[in-house]
Scaffold this active site. Structure first.
Site: not given
Lengths: 464, 60
Positions: A80, A155, A179
């Site tokens: 990420k 997210s 997330s």
């Protein structure tokens, strides 16, 4: 393209050991899959194909020479893009971070390198892990492989999409209010938020010091256990990092559900929020299946959902404001609108709000501890419904807070999301299991017991 | 815990809010509404601030 893209990390390691597969062969296949599917899915922000191939060649040489660096040697992992990789940009999916290049590896990246992993690109996210699907940023939002018109959750959106599209066997996510588990739900994969302090947050751009967690995203519980084993441990660079001994996450994995005590928390999705009928039915079926597999399942009550979400939101807004206030003063136009709207509330919260939220947090930690004295794990709803259409901002706003993930960011208990069905519209359904602090081994055992008795983890998104 | 919105935010907050108000007044209204909804929320601590200070109880 072959089926190599669907191999899990444990299968890849076994195939390397048996010399049935080489890292270069695997990486070439994954790069082809990215080239074929990512123009539609936008999972990756940055992927240096030459660099990845170079790492694969090195891994291949070492494996051929009989030098195995660790359990993930030659296994690609996507990162990420809020997590630092030395020498590479960390964009946080934001214009604000343009020009930023990480000087050293995040703690979790250092551990993955020690285990031999190949770093396979940086994945898309909600801006700074706080916004939502946004179209006013330097990079497009990731899309859901099950239906590209739908949101892949967030997210850690790109990590979820990359896994569900067979582009990578492992990915890293971060989780402040769900997330990791939200994209796991939306994309039909496994997402593990470990206990607070279990995985280092050093070198991870902060959102909320009290609530942030780092964890693995995978397509199987076995891979979640394997990767947590590599990631977990104390890091002196992270003040919140726990010194608690790292457990053995794999030895109990196949022990099954017999003898496990499962507390089914129904009131989150039956009383305080109403889950869609498909989600509610899938949860009932999951409870029944665990019972058939030998678990003792009984209903358990926690405090109402709002008693968790209120302090979680106050802490989240206040701490995120502390991180972003200067940039918001100096360059508000560099944020997406949805991010500004989620960051600014912190300016209006007072010290008393923050203190009361921390007090309430202590109460909620105790409440979950108490619930977990008589049962080994809790079974709860994950998302109340399937992911919305990504371009429908109103629907995104309506559905985004309809979940039961953030309670366990507030309390720090480990929680895992895994697929538990497919909706009539062909979108994944997901459940959540919650364990005792630092007892990820039991949590993973329960999740694996469910997984191995169901077909969901073997399903693939259509057209992939 | 039903304190009103702070009348005088800190200087940095003032600067940020002024900057956003000038360019994105709608965002400011949404943020104010969010903060108002959180103040006096439904899940206050069950007791007023205690002495000794309650431990953080971070699971370690």
């Amino acid at each position: 393209m072959s089926d190599l893209g669907w191999l899990g990390a444990a299968e890849i390691a076994a195939a390397y050991a048996a010399r049935r597969l080489s890292p270069v062969e695997l990486v070439r296949e994954l790069l082809e899959r990215v080239e074929a599917h990512d123009p539609r899915l936008n999972a990756f922000i940055r992927l240096d194909a030459d660099g990845v191939l170079q790492e694969a060649r090195e891994a291949e040489r070492e494996l051929r020479a009989g030098r195995r660096r660790g359990p993930l040697h030659g296994v690609p992992v996507a990162v990420k893009d809020i997590i630092d990789v030395a020498g590479e940009p960390t964009t946080c999916h934001s214009k604000v971070m343009e020009g930023h290049v990480a000087r050293q590896d995040a703690g979790v990246i250092a551990r993955l390198r020690e285990a031999g992993a190949i770093l396979f690109g940086k994945t898309a996210l909600h801006e700074f892990a706080i916004g939502g699907p946004a179209f006013d940023l330097p990079f497009p939002p990731a899309r859901n492989p099950w239906n590209a018109a739908h949101h892949p959750g967030g997210s850690s959106s790109g990590s979820g999409a990359a896994l569900a599209a067979g582009m990578v066997p492992l990915a890293l996510g971060t989780d402040t209010g769900g997330s990791i588990r939200n994209p796991a739900a939306a994309c039909g994969i496994v997402g593990l938020k470990p206990t607070y302090g279990r995985v280092s947050r050093s070198g991870v751009f902060p959102l909320s010091f009290t609530l942030d967690h780092v964890g693995p995203m995978t397509r199987s519980v076995t891979d979640a256990a394997l990767s947590l084993q590599a990631m977990a441990g104390h890091d002196p660079r992270d003040a919140s990092s726990a010194r608690t001994e790292v457990g053995d996450y794999r030895s109990a994995l196949e022990q099954g559900a017999r003898g496990l005590r499962v507390g089914f928390v129904r009131h989150f999705h039956e009383e305080e929020q109403q889950a869609s009928p498909e989600v509610a039915r899938a949860l009932d079926e999951a409870a029944a299946l665990l019972r058939r597999e030998g678990a003792q399942v009984r209903d358990v009550r926690l405090p109402p959902l709002a008693h968790f979400t209120w302090p979680q939101r106050v802490l989240f807004h206040a701490e995120a404001w502390a991180v972003h206030s200067r940039w918001l003063a100096e360059r508000p136009a560099d944020y997406a609108g949805i991010s500004r709207r989620k960051l600014l509330p912190g300016a209006y919260l007072g010290a008393g709000d923050y203190v009361h939220a921390q007090q309430k947090r202590a109460e909620m930690i105790e409440a979950v501890h108490r619930a977990l004295t008589d049962v080994d794990v809790l079974l709860t709803v994950n998302s109340m419904e399937t992911p919305c259409r990504i371009e429908d901002a109103d629907e995104a706003a309506r559905t985004y807070a309809r979940h039961a993930r953030s309670p366990f960011n507030l309390t720090g208990h480990p929680a895992i999301a895994l697929m538990c069905g497919l909706s009539a519209a062909g979108l994944p359904l997901s459940l959540q299991l919650v364990g005792r602090p630092f007892d990820e081994a039991t949590l993973l055992r329960a999740a694996r017991a469910y997984e191995r008795a169901t077909p969901w983890h073997r399903l693939r998104a259509p057209g992939l | 815990m039903s304190a009103p919105i702070k009348a005088q935010p800190e200087p940095l907050a003032n600067a940020a809010l002024a900057a956003v108000a000038a360019q994105f007044p709608g965002d400011l209204k949404v943020a104010q509404a969010t903060a108002l909804a959180l103040q006096g929320g439904p899940a206050q601590p069950s007791a007023p601030a205690q002495e000794p200070w309650p431990p953080m109880q971070v699971p370690r």
